[in-house]
Design a protein around this motif. Structure first.
Motif, PDB file in Angstrom:
ATOM      1  N   PRO A 156      17.173  16.705  63.697  1.00 21.52           N
ATOM      2  CA  PRO A 156      17.267  15.525  62.828  1.00 21.52           C
ATOM      3  C   PRO A 156      16.221  15.448  61.714  1.00 21.52           C
ATOM      4  O   PRO A 156      16.374  14.660  60.782  1.00 21.52           O
ATOM      5  N   GLY A 157      15.158  16.278  61.793  1.00 17.15           N
ATOM      6  CA  GLY A 157      14.065  16.173  60.812  1.00 17.15           C
ATOM      7  C   GLY A 157      14.073  17.304  59.798  1.00 17.15           C
ATOM      8  O   GLY A 157      15.105  17.924  59.529  1.00 17.15           O
ATOM      9  N   ASN A 158      12.878  17.556  59.268  1.00 14.32           N
ATOM     10  CA  ASN A 158      12.764  18.584  58.227  1.00 14.32           C
ATOM     11  C   ASN A 158      12.970  19.993  58.765  1.00 14.32           C
ATOM     12  O   ASN A 158      13.373  20.885  58.023  1.00 14.32           O
ATOM     13  N   ASN A 159      12.663  20.203  60.044  1.00 15.40           N
ATOM     14  CA  ASN A 159      12.933  21.518  60.630  1.00 15.40           C
ATOM     15  C   ASN A 159      14.432  21.816  60.510  1.00 15.40           C
ATOM     16  O   ASN A 159      14.831  22.928  60.158  1.00 15.40           O
ATOM     17  N   GLY A 160      15.233  20.792  60.758  1.00 19.38           N
ATOM     18  CA  GLY A 160      16.682  20.929  60.586  1.00 19.38           C
ATOM     19  C   GLY A 160      17.043  21.234  59.142  1.00 19.38           C
ATOM     20  O   GLY A 160      17.933  22.044  58.861  1.00 19.38           O
ATOM     21  N   GLY A 161      16.305  20.608  58.213  1.00 16.53           N
ATOM     22  CA  GLY A 161      16.536  20.853  56.778  1.00 16.53           C
ATOM     23  C   GLY A 161      16.273  22.315  56.417  1.00 16.53           C
ATOM     24  O   GLY A 161      17.009  22.910  55.616  1.00 16.53           O
ATOM     25  N   ASP A 162      15.224  22.902  57.025  1.00 13.69           N
ATOM     26  CA  ASP A 162      14.944  24.323  56.773  1.00 13.69           C
ATOM     27  C   ASP A 162      16.160  25.169  57.164  1.00 13.69           C
ATOM     28  O   ASP A 162      16.502  26.146  56.482  1.00 13.69           O
ATOM     29  N   GLY A 163      16.786  24.794  58.277  1.00 10.52           N
ATOM     30  CA  GLY A 163      17.969  25.520  58.743  1.00 10.52           C
ATOM     31  C   GLY A 163      19.125  25.401  57.759  1.00 10.52           C
ATOM     32  O   GLY A 163      19.840  26.376  57.497  1.00 10.52           O
ATOM     33  N   PHE A 204      19.255  15.608  52.121  1.00  6.65           N
ATOM     34  CA  PHE A 204      19.956  16.237  53.241  1.00  6.65           C
ATOM     35  C   PHE A 204      21.469  16.208  53.035  1.00  6.65           C
ATOM     36  O   PHE A 204      22.168  17.172  53.354  1.00  6.65           O
ATOM     37  N   VAL A 205      21.935  15.091  52.504  1.00  7.66           N
ATOM     38  CA  VAL A 205      23.377  14.986  52.200  1.00  7.66           C
ATOM     39  C   VAL A 205      23.754  16.088  51.203  1.00  7.66           C
ATOM     40  O   VAL A 205      24.773  16.772  51.340  1.00  7.66           O
ATOM     41  N   ASN A 206      22.865  16.292  50.206  1.00  4.57           N
ATOM     42  CA  ASN A 206      23.121  17.346  49.216  1.00  4.57           C
ATOM     43  C   ASN A 206      23.098  18.730  49.856  1.00  4.57           C
ATOM     44  O   ASN A 206      23.916  19.588  49.529  1.00  4.57           O
ATOM     45  N   LEU A 207      22.144  18.930  50.766  1.00  3.49           N
ATOM     46  CA  LEU A 207      22.048  20.257  51.409  1.00  3.49           C
ATOM     47  C   LEU A 207      23.317  20.580  52.192  1.00  3.49           C
ATOM     48  O   LEU A 207      23.806  21.713  52.175  1.00  3.49           O
ATOM     49  N   VAL A 208      23.860  19.553  52.858  1.00  2.00           N
ATOM     50  CA  VAL A 208      25.108  19.754  53.615  1.00  2.00           C
ATOM     51  C   VAL A 208      26.227  20.128  52.653  1.00  2.00           C
ATOM     52  O   VAL A 208      26.973  21.096  52.875  1.00  2.00           O
ATOM     53  N   LYS A 209      26.299  19.392  51.561  1.00  2.00           N
ATOM     54  CA  LYS A 209      27.343  19.651  50.558  1.00  2.00           C
ATOM     55  C   LYS A 209      27.215  21.078  49.987  1.00  2.00           C
ATOM     56  O   LYS A 209      28.201  21.798  49.834  1.00  2.00           O
ATOM     57  N   GLN A 210      25.964  21.456  49.699  1.00  2.00           N
ATOM     58  CA  GLN A 210      25.725  22.803  49.146  1.00  2.00           C
ATOM     59  C   GLN A 210      26.155  23.888  50.131  1.00  2.00           C
ATOM     60  O   GLN A 210      26.652  24.937  49.730  1.00  2.00           O
ATOM     61  N   CYS A 211      25.963  23.623  51.411  1.00  2.00           N
ATOM     62  CA  CYS A 211      26.398  24.589  52.434  1.00  2.00           C
ATOM     63  C   CYS A 211      27.930  24.659  52.466  1.00  2.00           C
ATOM     64  O   CYS A 211      28.512  25.760  52.476  1.00  2.00           O
ATOM     65  N   GLU A 212      28.548  23.486  52.485  1.00  2.00           N
ATOM     66  CA  GLU A 212      30.023  23.455  52.529  1.00  2.00           C
ATOM     67  C   GLU A 212      30.619  24.185  51.324  1.00  2.00           C
ATOM     68  O   GLU A 212      31.610  24.901  51.453  1.00  2.00           O
ATOM     69  N   ASP A 213      29.974  24.001  50.189  1.00  2.00           N
ATOM     70  CA  ASP A 213      30.480  24.628  48.962  1.00  2.00           C
ATOM     71  C   ASP A 213      30.498  26.155  49.028  1.00  2.00           C
ATOM     72  O   ASP A 213      31.224  26.813  48.290  1.00  2.00           O
ATOM     73  N   VAL A 214      29.617  26.726  49.869  1.00  2.00           N
ATOM     74  CA  VAL A 214      29.613  28.202  49.956  1.00  2.00           C
ATOM     75  C   VAL A 214      30.308  28.686  51.236  1.00  2.00           C
ATOM     76  O   VAL A 214      30.170  29.843  51.629  1.00  2.00           O
ATOM     77  N   GLY A 215      31.033  27.774  51.891  1.00  2.00           N
ATOM     78  CA  GLY A 215      31.872  28.198  53.014  1.00  2.00           C
ATOM     79  C   GLY A 215      31.254  28.071  54.393  1.00  2.00           C
ATOM     80  O   GLY A 215      31.787  28.606  55.373  1.00  2.00           O
ATOM     81  N   VAL A 216      30.117  27.382  54.491  1.00  2.00           N
ATOM     82  CA  VAL A 216      29.516  27.165  55.822  1.00  2.00           C
ATOM     83  C   VAL A 216      30.333  26.083  56.529  1.00  2.00           C
ATOM     84  O   VAL A 216      30.709  25.072  55.909  1.00  2.00           O
ATOM     85  N   THR A 217      30.611  26.296  57.830  1.00  2.00           N
ATOM     86  CA  THR A 217      31.331  25.241  58.563  1.00  2.00           C
ATOM     87  C   THR A 217      30.374  24.498  59.483  1.00  2.00           C
ATOM     88  O   THR A 217      29.380  25.055  59.952  1.00  2.00           O
TER      89      THR A 217
END
Ligand SMILES: NC(=O)C1=CN([C@@H]2O[C@H](COP(=O)(O)OP(=O)(O)OC[C@H]3O[C@@H](n4cnc5c(N)ncnc54)[C@H](O)[C@@H]3O)[C@@H](O)[C@H]2O)[C@H](O)CC1
Ligand SMILES: [K+]
Length: 384
Positions: free
Chosen positions: A132-139, A166-179
């Protein structure tokens, strides 16, 4: 070429000799030493600690079947110092959290690449479990980079942060095909797990849903001791200062310490990377940590080497030969570079000008003397 121009050439040459003698020596001593250390440290030709003139730590244990020894001492941060240093990084040199997290995630992705490189035939599948924290953000950041490095990534991120970054990071992952998934999956389909659950702010005993995730990772390890489990900053569930005090038995095979290793990493037995190639020297000194000699353009450096008999001695021999050859080449290059450089060394230039001036004065005096002698002889012969 007449006498005069020949003398000029030799003077010019001697001027250059002065340049080439003085500059290369300092340049050679000043530049080659650290680069040797760095090359030494990364070439795996000799023990890393001896390259740095540091004491080799004897920390060694087994992870899977392989045993590792810490070879570069970087110092350790306790939980409070890790937090304070993070705060100071953001206030003093003014790093933003986003900047630091991007560097952290990139370091994680690079370490994964070193542990499990993709090939033209295979696209490794990585499961990242994000807390839930920044360690998760690194992932989250690591996953995005890993996709570009040639991996397939799936993220379990059950407690998603609502913060904009974090919302942006999730979106950026989805945009490159991460599920994204909510539950711990069957791991047969994966080649490695990145544990990005808790970092230096973890306290107490792990709560759900992460408690179960940690137990599942241990089950995987029991069934497949060679399966790579790669922890970000701190093995999740470990006390940041004291290690696995809760006796969970969770020991990842790889640890990527961010900025600098935490106290608990002293007892870490596996492959250990450090990713902190941004730490200003003044803060490193204040917190008693040292940057390892990061190789090339890498954001991470492995500070351990496999502990296996017989390797060290051959490394030593190969390294000595390598060093000798490299030293000779460097010297040759420096001399050649100095010879082709414009005369920028003021002192040598002045010296050369002085020599030329002295030569001209001497020559003029000599010619005047000869002239006077000639005229005197002519006078004498005409009078006789
Ligand atoms: N300069 C750097 O090195 C950087 C490191 N980064 C990473 O950030 C973490 C530290 O992040 P932080 O948000 O402070 O904490 P954590 O991620 O460790 O976790 C906090 C999070 O976890 C919850 N929590 C705490 N204890 C428990 C528990 N027992 N059970 C369940 N949940 C728990 C808590 O409520 C929070 O929500 C550091 O380690 C690096 O990985 C940054 O990327 C910036 C640069
Ligand atoms: K972790």
């Amino acid at each position: 070429m007449n006498d005069e121009s020949q003398t000029m050439v030799s003077l010019v040459k001697s001027g250059l000799t002065l340049l080439s003698l003085r500059r290369p020596v300092t340049a050679f001593l000043g530049r080659s030493t650290p680069s040797r250390k760095a090359i030494l440290a990364t070439s795996g030709l000799v023990t890393l600690s001896s390259a740095l003139g540091q004491t080799t730590s004897t920390t060694s244990c087994t992870a899977g079947k392989m045993s590792y020894t810490t070879e570069i001492e970087t110092g350790y941060l306790n939980a409070d110092n890790a937090y304070d240093l993070d705060v100071e990084l953001m206030s003093q040199p003014g790093f933003s959290l986003e900047q630091l997290m991007e560097l952290a995630g990139l370091a994680v992705a690079e370490a994964v690449y070193q542990v499990l490189p993709p090939s033209s035939e295979s696209k490794p599948r990585i499961l990242l479990i994000c807390g839930p924290g920044n360690n998760g953000g690194d992932g989250l950041v690591a996953a995005r980079h890993l996709v570009f490095f040639g991996y397939e990534c799936v993220i379990m991120y059950p407690k998603q942060s609502k913060k904009e970054h974090f919302v942006n990071l999730v979106k950026q992952c989805e945009d490159v095909g991460v599920t994204f998934i909510d539950e711990f999956p069957h791991t047969n389909e994966y080649d490695a797990i990145v544990d990005s659950i808790f970092g230096f702010s973890f306290k107490g005993a792990p709560r759900e849903p992460f408690k179960t995730a940690l137990e599942k990772m241990q089950e995987v390890q029991k069934k497949k001791p060679e399966f790579p489990i790669i922890s970000v900053d701190v093995p999740s569930g470990w006390n940041v200062d004291e290690g696995d005090v809760a006796k969970t038995g969770f020991v990842p095979s790889v640890l990527i310490s961010l900025t600098a290793p935490k106290e608990s990493a002293r007892s870490f037995p596996g492959r250990h990377f450090v990713g902190g190639r941004f730490l200003p020297p003044v803060l490193a000194e204040k917190y008693g940590v040292q940057m390892p000699p990061y190789p090339g353009v890498s954001q991470v450096m492995e500070i351990t080497k496999p502990k296996s008999k017989g390797i060290d001695s051959s490394w030593e021999v190969e390294y000595a030969a390598y060093l000798e050859e490299k030293g000779a080449k460097e010297k040759e290059n420096e001399v050649a570079a100095a010879a082709s450089q414009p005369k920028s060394d003021k002192k040598d230039e002045e010296n050369w000008e002085q020599q030329y001036h002295d030569y001209c004065v001497e020559k003029e005096a000599r010619l005047a003397e000869e002239d006077a002698r000639k005229r005197a002889a002519e006078k004498e012969s005409s009078s006789s």
